[in-house]
Design an enzyme around this catalytic site. Structure first.
Site, short mmCIF file in Angstrom:
data_model
loop_
_atom_site.label_atom_id
_atom_site.label_comp_id
_atom_site.label_asym_id
_atom_site.label_seq_id
_atom_site.Cartn_x
_atom_site.Cartn_y
_atom_site.Cartn_z
N GLU A 134 -13.80 5.88 -1.12
CA GLU A 134 -14.75 5.00 -0.42
C GLU A 134 -15.48 5.80 0.66
OE1 GLU A 134 -12.84 0.99 0.37
OE2 GLU A 134 -11.12 2.08 -0.44
N GLU A 137 0.86 -1.20 0.00
CA GLU A 137 0.00 0.00 0.00
C GLU A 137 0.88 1.24 0.00
OE1 GLU A 137 -2.83 0.54 3.13
OE2 GLU A 137 -3.71 -1.46 2.93
N LYS A 160 -15.88 4.81 4.72
CA LYS A 160 -14.75 4.65 5.64
C LYS A 160 -14.86 5.69 6.74
CE LYS A 160 -10.84 3.10 4.28
NZ LYS A 160 -9.50 2.89 3.70
N GLU A 170 -9.29 9.71 4.70
CA GLU A 170 -9.54 8.27 4.57
C GLU A 170 -10.52 7.96 3.45
OE1 GLU A 170 -8.18 5.62 6.28
OE2 GLU A 170 -6.78 7.08 7.08
#
Length: 498
Positions: free
Chosen positions: A336, A282, A339, A345
């Site tokens: 997203e 990541e 989250k 985030e």
């Protein structure tokens, strides 16, 4: 992902990277004007998270990945609809055994066998599963799953052996940089003592025996956000900067990503496991954040991810491991919206849920041919004030009606001397002609000597963009002859190979 507390050493208290711009970065020399043909570089994948309420179907996602030339994807579970959609796509897949299942996988071999049968064997080889990430950042898991990790890995491996998949599918476990006790300088990288005997040594033995690799989650954004007063934004985004010397290994780092990865390599080497490869499972940069999340912006995210892709696909490894062509998984495919946590985030995605790009970056070597970071506007992000980018004069190519020279500016003794020291030292310019008694020693002025050295370095670097900067102490000039005044100066330029 885990926010990693950057180790702020005393060095940074007196050395402000944004202000001391007295050397040309090696990193920029290769990033710009590179011929992207027959490159033996690393590979780029992407993390496909699905904590969002408005994401496209898995079949549409696979079409998106293929349309962008993305050949690797990492998912955070073994969702059947995702694995079926990836079947026959030719995309290599890394799946995940979630932290919640570590206890069960460690407790019973029968559970590990059934999990592999249902989630791996049922799809392989039509779905090209190449690796299983067992857990994710378990050392920071609030449910304290660290104690189950090694046994779970070994049980899953035995299940792969049972189904004759162990030679095709690798096992590892993504590690956050918070697993490091020390990270600065990179040469002093070390793991947290309490994890060495219980986790790292047995894991590294397993990785060595099975020919696998360590997965590492690395986020320069977190270090920059927490220490923007001492870490240069350009250093964080792979842009032109003076670099950071590491006295421990004699190397100079021109981006924070390399420094973080080499800290992990150094920690592995300290335990005598320097033969184990590393995959960055990541890394990313948010395009939006809360007011206090310094550096989170579309421009910065595009710069980080775009320059990182260029850095990886053009090869070269890290300063400590120059032959280690890395595989890097960008985080993440989509924004997203479900989250939790700070705004960042929910804004790491390269695509919106409607599959429109958040910003343009390359994904393939072909994409690199037309890629150039847009650095024409000031950088801002989160709640930080706009930071002006460092400008680099556009150099000519020496063809046509004139030549391109690199000439010293009248910027004061300190900057000129620093640039001269770099050009004639680490930069490798041929400065013999400006030594006492040599043909170009006169005029014996710092600016004249600096011009000679800067231009020698500039021509040595084939007039690459960024090679005539020296922290603002130089500029490039197109002219039919030498920009200096005398015939002797012109002769010195010619003797220097122009």
């Amino acid at each position: 992902m885990t926010r990693f507390p950057f180790n702020k050493p005393s060095f940074y208290k007196s050395y402000n990277l944004r202000r001391r711009l007295d050397q040309i970065p090696r990193g920029c020399r290769s990033l710009r004007d590179f011929q992207y043909q027959q490159i033996d570089g690393g590979s780029i994948g992407i993390n496909y998270g699905r904590i969002g309420g408005d994401l496209p179907s898995a079949s549409k996602v696979v079409k998106l990945l293929k349309s962008q030339g993305i050949g690797r994807v990492k998912v955070y579970d073994t969702d059947p609809s995702v694995l079926r959609s990836l079947s026959g796509s030719g995309i290599k897949v890394t799946v995940n055994l979630p932290n919640e299942l570590l206890y069960a996988a460690a407790s019973k071999q029968s559970f590990a066998n059934k999990w592999v049968q249902r989630n791996i064997k049922a799809y392989y080889p039509r779905t090209q599963i190449e690796a299983i990430a067992v857990g994710n950042e378990v050392f920071v898991d609030p449910k304290n799953t660290t104690g189950f990790l090694i046994t779970a890995i070994k049980n899953i491996h035995q299940a792969l052996v049972k189904y004759k998949l162990d030679s095709d599918i690798k096992l590892s476990s993504p590690v956050a940089l918070s697993a490091l006790q020390n990270s600065y300088p990179s040469s002093a990288g070390s793991f947290r003592p309490e994890l060495i005997e219980s986790v790292f040594k047995p894991m590294f033995e397993f990785l060595r025996e099975t020919g696998s690799y360590l997965m590492v989650n690395a986020y320069p954004f977190f270090a920059y956000e927490a220490n923007s007063d001492v870490i240069s934004l350009d250093y964080s985004l792979f842009r032109e900067n003076p670099g950071v010397p590491d006295a421990g290994n004699g190397l100079r780092y021109f981006n924070l990503f390399d420094a973080q990865i080499d800290a992990v390599f150094a920690a592995m080497s300290a335990l005598k496991y320097d033969d184990i490869p590393l995959v960055v499972s990541e890394t990313g940069w948010p395009s939006k954040g809360d007011e206090n999340e310094i550096g989170a912006s579309v421009v910065n995210a595009a710069a980080y991810n775009g320059n990182l892709v260029k850095r990886i696909l053009t090869g070269g490894g890290t300063p400590l491991r120059p032959k280690a062509n890395l595989t890097v998984f960008l985080f993440a495919l989509f924004n997203e919206n479900k989250k939790t946590g700070p705004a960042s985030e929910r804004n790491y995605g390269l695509f919106y849920p409607n599959m429109e790009k958040v910003y343009e970056i390359p994904f393939t070597v072909d994409d690199l041919k037309n890629y150039r970071e847009d650095n024409s506007s000031p950088v801002s992000g989160g709640g930080d004030a706009a930071q002006a980018r460092f400008s680099t004069p556009v150099a000519g190519d020496g063809n046509g009606s004139g030549f391109s020279w690199c000439v010293a500016r009248d910027v004061g003794k300190d900057k000129l001397q620093s640039g001269l020291d770099f050009a004639c030292g680490e930069g490798g310019a041929d400065c013999r002609s400006i030594q006492p008694g040599s043909t170009c020693y006169d005029p014996n002025t710092l600016q004249a000597h600096a011009s000679f050295a800067f231009n020698s370095y500039y021509q040595k670097m084939r007039r690459a963009s960024g090679a005539c900067y020296f922290g603002g102490a130089a500029y490039s000039l197109e002219s039919v002859s030498s920009p200096l005044d005398t015939e002797e100066d012109l002769q010195c330029k010619k003797n220097d190979g122009v």
